[in-house]
Enzyme design. Structure first.
Site: not given
Length: 337
Positions: A131-133, A156, A160
């Site tokens: 994810t870009d997060e 979260y 990741k």
């Protein structure tokens, strides 16, 4: 470009939102592929999302946990798996704020277990879907590139990032052919109803208040789930081991504008919007630079956002049985919390 050919694929989390769309899409466009869908069926995993595939001759579902390395290794060996596409993850930021332990267990521990099984069984390609997060938050300008430092701001995204670093380590230390993808916010059919777009559609349909965090000006870069699926497949087939590929469609919108568009599509008034206290550590803006993916993978998004959003709204209007079945009492209690 490697031109790697996938034949026997092990998809983790294939009963979830992105995973179920990928499983269906892959079987449609690659007639030679045999596929195992491996899913623990936690709250966000739903067999109804792949019910139409039950009798498909090239599809097998196996209920299991990615933390069970022995079971995974047995399946990889018995089915002569050449490719792992790893979607399985605890994925909701709000849930990770309430309790982060399960995110560490699944996203970090589960990924390590899966990497170890892949190494033991000689898997030829491992796609770590991320994810870009993991990059953190942007200011008013700029975009995330593959070289942007990791700066996750929620339990979260931190879990990741940990999974991504483990995948990187298995490539550099052991030579496991890992390719990592990092994508912006997805939308489309079969998305779990606690996520922004389906949640707002369903609440609007029920004439309920639509809760919007803070001032509603947090910006996200939206991509249709099938465009993401195409990019993941391109990364599996054309990506180079050890490389990272960002996936986005240059489609930034403040959350409040998304909510207003959804209200328009459902035919409900903007007076249903209710601003609520912002969540802790809420990233202000994400934006993906997908130049590398477009250049090296030969990929580009195809779905027009206006059309894709309208079709997504219509899907939820037409599939009330699906989302009513997955909205358990536990999910509704969580949403209230």
């Amino acid at each position: 470009m490697s031109g790697y050919e996938i034949k026997k694929v092990f998809v983790t989390g294939g009963a979830g939102f992105i995973g179920s769309n990928f499983v269906r899409h892959l079987l449609e466009i690659r007639s030679e592929v045999n596929l195992i869908n491996y899913d623990a069926l936690t709250y966000a995993g739903n067999l109804e999302s792949t019910a139409d595939l039950t009798d498909h001759p090239r599809y097998t579902f196996v209920h299991g946990d990615i933390c069970d390395g022995e079971k995974v290794a047995g399946l990889l060996k018995d089915h002569k798996i050449d490719t792992i596409i790893h979607f399985a993850a605890e994925s909701h930021v709000d849930r990770s704020i309430l309790s982060g332990a399960e995110f560490v267990r699944t996203n970090v521990g589960g990924t390590q277990s899966l990497l170890e099984a892949a190494l033991k069984c000689g898997v030829s390609r491992f796609v770590q879907v991320s994810t870009d997060e993991v990059y953190g938050s942007l200011g008013e300008t700029g975009q995330f590139t593959e070289s942007t430092p990791l700066a996750p701001n929620s339990p979260y995204s931190a879990s990741k990032a940990g999974a991504d670093l483990l995948a990187r380590s298995y490539y550099h230390t052991f030579g496991l052919p890992v390719v990592t993808t990092r994508c912006s916010n997805n939308y489309g059919p079969y998305q779990f109803p606690e996520k922004l777009i389906p949640l707002m559609i369903i609440k609007a349909m029920r004439d309920e208040r639509l809760p919007v965090y803070g001032d509603g000006m947090n910006v996200r870069d939206w991509i249709h789930v099938l465009d993401h699926c195409d990019a993941v497949l391109a990364a599996a087939e054309m990506g180079l081991p050890g490389e990272i590929y960002n996936i986005g469609s240059s489609n930034e919108w403040p959350n409040i504008e998304i909510v207003k568009r959804l209200l328009h599509h459902v035919g409900k008034p903007e007076s249903l919007v209710q601003y609520v206290k912002d969540r802790p550590g809420h990233d202000r803006r994400y934006a993906i630079d997908s130049t590398k993916s477009r250049r090296e993978l030969g990929w580009a998004p195809k779905v027009n956002f206006d059309q894709g959003l309208a079709e997504t709204v219509q899907w939820y209007l037409d599939n009330t049985t699906w989302w009513e079945n997955v909205m358990s009492e536990e999910t509704q209690n969580y949403s209230e919390q």
